[in-house]
Design a protein around this motif. Structure first.
Motif, PDB file in Angstrom:
ATOM      1  N   ALA A 126      34.376  39.176  43.163  1.00 52.52           N
ATOM      2  CA  ALA A 126      35.755  39.606  43.393  1.00 52.52           C
ATOM      3  C   ALA A 126      36.001  39.854  44.875  1.00 52.52           C
ATOM      4  O   ALA A 126      37.056  39.494  45.415  1.00 52.52           O
ATOM      5  N   VAL A 132      37.025  47.074  35.372  1.00 51.43           N
ATOM      6  CA  VAL A 132      36.678  45.758  35.924  1.00 51.43           C
ATOM      7  C   VAL A 132      36.932  44.658  34.896  1.00 51.43           C
ATOM      8  O   VAL A 132      37.437  43.580  35.226  1.00 51.43           O
ATOM      9  N   GLY A 180      39.701  42.040  35.483  1.00 49.54           N
ATOM     10  CA  GLY A 180      39.167  40.688  35.616  1.00 49.54           C
ATOM     11  C   GLY A 180      39.956  39.671  34.823  1.00 49.54           C
ATOM     12  O   GLY A 180      40.022  38.496  35.192  1.00 49.54           O
ATOM     13  N   LYS A 217      40.886  43.982  41.720  1.00 52.31           N
ATOM     14  CA  LYS A 217      39.460  44.159  41.454  1.00 52.31           C
ATOM     15  C   LYS A 217      38.811  44.970  42.573  1.00 52.31           C
ATOM     16  O   LYS A 217      37.995  45.862  42.316  1.00 52.31           O
ATOM     17  N   TYR A 230      38.585  48.898  42.867  1.00 50.61           N
ATOM     18  CA  TYR A 230      37.561  49.657  42.139  1.00 50.61           C
ATOM     19  C   TYR A 230      36.676  50.476  43.075  1.00 50.61           C
ATOM     20  O   TYR A 230      36.167  51.532  42.696  1.00 50.61           O
ATOM     21  N   SER A 240      33.168  34.527  38.378  1.00 52.97           N
ATOM     22  CA  SER A 240      33.546  35.890  38.000  1.00 52.97           C
ATOM     23  C   SER A 240      33.981  36.009  36.539  1.00 52.97           C
ATOM     24  O   SER A 240      33.559  36.930  35.836  1.00 52.97           O
TER      25      SER A 240
END
Length: 337
Positions: free
Chosen positions: A58, A123, A127, A135, A138, A200
């Motif tokens: 990310a 996440v 995502g 992302k 975080y 990802s």
């Protein structure tokens, strides 16, 4: 079999289904996958490593031009989460009975559960529905791990003085570093940025399953209805306020709702607070099981609530966020050529 197509038809299916499957196995057959070696490493013990890799991927999608937006979103989420949790906790203290409980709930447990959030769930949700700077936000959310923000709330309430040593800056840096490495690599080489982008999404069902293997439905029973109520309040209150604040600002509101959870590390908060101040010793054990019940309740409820919000949210708003990320990636590819 159209497994992926079926999961795609379920809002958040790539996260919700593996997580619930892992929790079911962990509750009824906890030893099934704990057989060591590669099986246990992948299906049980991998959540931390896979989430770290996801954050690196990310981070690689973050251009230096949008680092500020990631910080702004992270700070907003952190503030919303703390303000809502502290406000509800204060109300519980004001309305508590002679036994110190509010409708069977320990105010300390309310604050510990509602000011903390499950980073893995955030996440996973972001995502699927967010973009790169969502992302990366975080990294700031790591500040609500552990007892630090709970202590801040209690200090403001005059219930206890601030105690040094319960919050480590190293913990914050340890969450931030994988994102920073990704940002550096992605900005040094746009080809690497595109390469990381392909990996990802694939990680989500794997770390979601591993997160599920840390959930035991029995914790809901131990915490009783009061613990379940704290979990429901955490999801509905913090998730809804986050959704509304993000929508008011003009950001993707689904991302704002992704903080409506309690992380497993919050279970240790009541005992840590009691160790710092003996005033809380009498309620620490009950608060612990209630926070544990909230952790499990939110892990189940939040993905379902997010799915509901997705169905009620203007799809164009969510798609615009995703399109913006795709456009950023396309522009990076053009620059590389």
């Amino acid at each position: 079999m159209k497994i992926k197509a079926t999961l795609d038809r379920i809002p958040g299916g790539m996260m919700v289904v593996p997580l619930l499957l892992g929790a079911t196995i962990n509750t009824f057959l906890p030893g099934l996958l704990r057989i060591g070696n590669f099986t246990q490493a992948l299906f049980v013990d991998s959540a931390g490593a896979l989430i770290a890799l996801f954050l690196l991927c990310a981070g690689a999608q973050i251009s230096l031009t949008n680092v500020g937006s990631a910080a702004a979103k992270g700070a907003t989420l952190l503030a919303v989460k703390w303000l809502v949790g502290a406000a509800v906790g204060l109300l519980a203290y004001v309305l508590a009975g002679t036994d110190g409980l509010f409708l069977g709930m320990v105010p300390l447990a309310i604050i510990a559960a509602m000011t903390n959030s499950n980073g893995g769930l955030y996440v996973a949700i972001v995502g699927q529905y967010g973009k790169a700077d969502d992302k990366a936000a975080y990294s700031l959310l790591a500040l609500n791990d552990g007892p630090f923000l709970t202590m801040v709330a209690l200090t403001i309430f005059g219930a206890m003085g601030f105690v040094n040593g319960l919050f480590s800056i190293v913990s914050f840096v340890s969450v931030l570093l994988p994102i920073v490495v990704g940002i550096v690599l992605g900005n040094l080489d746009p080809d690497l940025r595109n390469w990381f982008a392909r990996g990802s999404d694939m990680l989500i069902p794997f770390f979601a399953f591993a997160l599920g293997m840390g959930i035991d439905f029995g914790a809901i029973i131990a915490g009783g209805l009061a613990g379940i109520a704290i979990g429901v309040m955490t999801t509905l209150f913090t998730g809804t306020v986050g959704y509304l604040v993000f929508r008011a600002i003009g950001w993707n509101p689904i991302v704002g709702s992704a903080e409506g959870s309690t992380a497993g590390n919050a279970v240790a908060t009541p005992m840590a607070i009691a160790a710092a101040n003996p005033v809380f010793q009498s309620v620490a054990q009950l608060a612990t099981v209630q926070v544990a019940a909230s952790t499990v309740t939110t892990a189940i409820l939040l993905p379902l609530y997010v799915s509901f919000l997705v169905s009620r949210t203007d799809a164009r708003r969510i798609e615009t966020a995703r399109d913006d990320e795709a456009l950023d990636a396309a522009e990076a590819g053009t620059q590389a050529r």
